[in-house]
Design an enzyme around this catalytic site. Structure first.
Site, PDB file in Angstrom:
ATOM      1  N   ARG A 130      49.146  49.462  32.191  1.00 17.13           N
ATOM      2  CA  ARG A 130      48.291  49.263  33.372  1.00 17.13           C
ATOM      3  C   ARG A 130      47.543  50.566  33.588  1.00 17.13           C
ATOM      4  O   ARG A 130      48.133  51.583  33.998  1.00 17.13           O
ATOM      5  CB  ARG A 130      49.191  48.955  34.577  1.00 17.13           C
ATOM      6  CG  ARG A 130      48.465  48.587  35.860  1.00 17.13           C
ATOM      7  CD  ARG A 130      49.491  48.389  36.971  1.00 17.13           C
ATOM      8  NE  ARG A 130      48.937  47.822  38.164  1.00 17.13           N
ATOM      9  CZ  ARG A 130      48.773  46.518  38.397  1.00 17.13           C
ATOM     10  NH1 ARG A 130      49.145  45.633  37.490  1.00 17.13           N
ATOM     11  NH2 ARG A 130      48.255  46.094  39.519  1.00 17.13           N
TER      12      ARG A 130
ATOM     13  N   GLU B   3      42.669  55.709  44.430  1.00 14.25           N
ATOM     14  CA  GLU B   3      43.153  55.034  43.215  1.00 14.25           C
ATOM     15  C   GLU B   3      42.349  53.755  43.039  1.00 14.25           C
ATOM     16  O   GLU B   3      42.003  53.084  44.016  1.00 14.25           O
ATOM     17  CB  GLU B   3      44.650  54.758  43.425  1.00 14.25           C
ATOM     18  CG  GLU B   3      45.347  53.998  42.330  1.00 14.25           C
ATOM     19  CD  GLU B   3      45.443  52.506  42.604  1.00 14.25           C
ATOM     20  OE1 GLU B   3      45.495  51.749  41.613  1.00 14.25           O
ATOM     21  OE2 GLU B   3      45.444  52.090  43.771  1.00 14.25           O
TER      22      GLU B   3
ATOM     23  N   ARG C  54      44.959  52.932  35.441  1.00  9.07           N
ATOM     24  CA  ARG C  54      44.329  53.113  36.744  1.00  9.07           C
ATOM     25  C   ARG C  54      43.674  54.479  36.798  1.00  9.07           C
ATOM     26  O   ARG C  54      44.189  55.437  36.204  1.00  9.07           O
ATOM     27  CB  ARG C  54      45.382  53.030  37.865  1.00  9.07           C
ATOM     28  CG  ARG C  54      45.862  51.605  38.111  1.00  9.07           C
ATOM     29  CD  ARG C  54      44.746  50.774  38.734  1.00  9.07           C
ATOM     30  NE  ARG C  54      45.096  49.401  39.033  1.00  9.07           N
ATOM     31  CZ  ARG C  54      44.971  48.360  38.220  1.00  9.07           C
ATOM     32  NH1 ARG C  54      44.542  48.537  36.992  1.00  9.07           N
ATOM     33  NH2 ARG C  54      45.265  47.135  38.614  1.00  9.07           N
TER      34      ARG C  54
ATOM     35  N   CYS D  26      39.709  46.870  44.530  1.00 10.08           N
ATOM     36  CA  CYS D  26      39.114  47.048  43.216  1.00 10.08           C
ATOM     37  C   CYS D  26      38.337  45.824  42.745  1.00 10.08           C
ATOM     38  O   CYS D  26      37.588  45.918  41.786  1.00 10.08           O
ATOM     39  CB  CYS D  26      40.198  47.389  42.210  1.00 10.08           C
ATOM     40  SG  CYS D  26      41.570  46.248  42.251  1.00 10.08           S
TER      41      CYS D  26
HETATM   42  C1  LIG Z   1      44.352  47.526  45.533  1.00  5.66           C
HETATM   43  S1  LIG Z   1      45.259  47.153  46.961  1.00  5.66           S
HETATM   44  C2  LIG Z   1      46.001  48.671  47.383  1.00  5.66           C
HETATM   45  C3  LIG Z   1      47.293  49.002  46.709  1.00  5.66           C
HETATM   46  C4  LIG Z   1      48.088  50.053  47.390  1.00  5.66           C
HETATM   47  N1  LIG Z   1      47.314  51.237  47.736  1.00  5.66           N
HETATM   48  C5  LIG Z   1      49.372  50.491  46.718  1.00  5.66           C
HETATM   49  O1  LIG Z   1      49.755  51.613  46.939  1.00  5.66           O
HETATM   50  O2  LIG Z   1      50.001  49.732  46.011  1.00  5.66           O
HETATM   51  C6  LIG Z   1      43.984  46.995  48.177  1.00  5.66           C
HETATM   52  C7  LIG Z   1      44.488  46.517  49.539  1.00  5.66           C
HETATM   53  O3  LIG Z   1      43.437  46.694  50.493  1.00  5.66           O
HETATM   54  C8  LIG Z   1      43.551  45.664  51.466  1.00  5.66           C
HETATM   55  N2  LIG Z   1      42.255  45.596  52.153  1.00  5.66           N
HETATM   56  C9  LIG Z   1      41.075  45.092  51.690  1.00  5.66           C
HETATM   57  N3  LIG Z   1      40.096  45.239  52.582  1.00  5.66           N
HETATM   58  C10 LIG Z   1      40.646  45.866  53.666  1.00  5.66           C
HETATM   59  C11 LIG Z   1      40.124  46.314  54.922  1.00  5.66           C
HETATM   60  N4  LIG Z   1      38.840  46.159  55.221  1.00  5.66           N
HETATM   61  N5  LIG Z   1      40.983  46.915  55.769  1.00  5.66           N
HETATM   62  C12 LIG Z   1      42.294  47.073  55.459  1.00  5.66           C
HETATM   63  N6  LIG Z   1      42.840  46.672  54.290  1.00  5.66           N
HETATM   64  C13 LIG Z   1      42.030  46.083  53.406  1.00  5.66           C
HETATM   65  C14 LIG Z   1      43.918  44.443  50.659  1.00  5.66           C
HETATM   66  O4  LIG Z   1      44.541  43.466  51.467  1.00  5.66           O
HETATM   67  C15 LIG Z   1      44.838  45.059  49.583  1.00  5.66           C
HETATM   68  O5  LIG Z   1      46.183  44.934  49.970  1.00  5.66           O
END
Ligand SMILES: C[S@@+](CC[C@H](N)C(=O)[O-])C[C@H]1O[C@@H](n2cnc3c(N)ncnc32)[C@H](O)[C@@H]1O
Length: 416
Positions: free
Chosen positions: A232, A188, A234, A141
């Site tokens: 929060r 999300e 979302r 995000c």
């Molecule tokens: C907003 S968080 C997701 C939260 C999660 N879906 C939950 O259920 O709580 C986004 C995640 O995407 C990961 N991320 C970012 N770029 C990525 C990529 N290219 N491939 C895999 N993971 C990635 C980050 O490390 C981060 O942990």
């Protein structure tokens, strides 16, 4: 071989009970995708039904609720997974590239598959992802969040889709949906996604999902304060491949939620290291004073047991300023990692959450996560519609994959 037009649910129900995707049913029955497509539409054979019944029995599947397979992209520590596992889903693929988040995820989910890294590699080769019925993705995000956008603006960097390391991850997700065409997806993101770039970013996302991928899409901003003592907000983007009566906007949220006092550890058990140092506390007060005198509302926020907090952010580890816990007669303190696990609904009821990483990493992980009971609520509400979608269409569509228009790529020209 004799084909009977039978109740079209029978074949699909048996596939679901046996936990077979259409592709796997094809292997068990030794028939082509085309034949499976005919079976799905109601023209199956007695032999196919008998074989599937035997397969379901062999796998110990009863007549209980159907199960489904889902994938967890940008998984973080698995907040979305908990909700969909709770309604009978089986997670068959996880992508999360952060090693610390992988550590926490790996410890808290048993029966795990190997965790995959960068989603983009899988968007390029979606066949590497197993077949699934539901796709979950909390795509990053920062390119769209208010804090992320102001930081990128300040540094003169592009944000949103133009932020080429992060902004285009939505299109990678869309490419995976286009290839696998799951029965449903749940995406999300931060609430600000709706208004980013004067609404253009959101319009593009909805256009891709609706017009290019052909899904029936609904969205809703939900705040977590109905379940946990934290405000929060979302946005949830839910898509079904086929039309459904699911109505996201009309879901009735629970009434009054809990207050901060319900998740705080007893005073005497909190390590003094969470109390702000005199220096940091002075700094935060001076900073607030300076901004208040200019009429800005910037600065720390102090909360007591009867309050509901602001949003926990991924930068909480820096100074904890957005949620400080008031301590009578003492300088305020940060929340402990366990309190953050509770504030995010990971540690709740009978569910305990294991934290195998440093405090800094734990704060980042919770600050990036989704509030679990919100997802549990959404998953529960979607459950009957997922079940009927699967019974009607046995999960994955056998229709030809479609392509996604990406702003960061040359258009794909189909040569016939
Ligand atoms: C907003 S968080 C997701 C939260 C999660 N879906 C939950 O259920 O709580 C986004 C995640 O995407 C990961 N991320 C970012 N770029 C990525 C990529 N290219 N491939 C895999 N993971 C990635 C980050 O490390 C981060 O942990």
């Amino acid at each position: 071989m004799q084909q009977t037009h039978r109740d079209e649910n029978e074949f699909n129900q048996l596939c679901q009970r046996a936990g077979l995707t259409p592709g796997e049913a094809g292997t068990v029955l030794a028939v082509s995708d085309r034949t499976i497509a005919r079976y799905i539409n109601g023209s199956s054979t007695d032999l196919a039904i008998r074989t599937l019944k035997q397969e379901a029995e062999k796998r110990g599947a009863g007549t209980g609720p159907i199960s489904f397979r889902f994938i967890d992209l940008f998984a973080g520590i698995g907040g979305l997974r908990i909700g969909f596992q709770g309604i009978g889903g089986h997670c068959v693929f996880t992508s999360e590239w952060d090693e610390n988040a992988q550590k926490t995820y790996g410890l808290n989910f048993r029966d795990n598959h190997r965790l995959a890294g960068d989603v983009r590699e899988y968007a390029e080769n979606p066949d590497l992802i197993p077949e699934h019925d539901i796709l979950l993705a909390g795509f990053p995000c920062q390119p769209f969040s208010i804090a992320g956008v102001s930081k990128k603006n300040a540094l003169g960097r592009p944000h949103g889709f133009l932020c080429d390391t992060q902004g285009t991850l939505f299109f990678d997700t869309a490419q995976i949906i286009a290839h696998h065409r799951p029965a449903a997806f749940v995406l999300e993101n931060v609430k600000n996604l709706e208004s980013h770039d004067k609404g253009r970013t959101f319009a593009t996302i909805i256009n891709v999902l609706t017009n290019e991928l052909g899904y029936h899409v609904q969205t809703r901003v939900i705040s977590s304060e109905h379940w946990v003592p934290q405000r929060r907000e979302r946005i949830f983007i839910v898509g079904f491949r086929e039309p459904t009566d699911f109505d996201l906007k009309s879901l009735k949220l629970p009434g009054n939620g809990p207050k901060l006092g319900s998740i705080l550890e007893p005073h005497e058990e909190v390590d003094p290291k969470y109390t702000l140092t005199p220096r940091l506390w002075e700094y935060l007060q001076a900073y607030k004073e300076k901004h208040n005198s200019k009429g800005n509302g910037f600065g720390y926020s102090l909360f007591g047991p009867d309050d509901v907090t602001r949003t926990l952010s991924a930068r909480y580890y820096k100074d904890g300023s957005e949620i400080l816990v008031a301590q009578p007669g003492k300088r305020p303190r940060r929340l402990t990692p366990l309190e953050c696990a509770r504030l995010m609904g990971f540690d709740r009821g009978d569910r305990r959450w294991k934290i195998p990483v440093s405090d800094t990493q734990a704060y980042r992980q919770f600050g990036n996560a989704v509030v679990v009971p919100v997802v549990e609520f959404l998953a529960d509400a979607m459950k009957p519609f997922i079940e009927s979608a699967l019974l009607r269409g046995a999960g994955r569509s056998l229709a030809a994959p479609v392509t996604v228009t990406r702003p960061d790529r040359e258009p794909v020209i189909a040569h016939g």
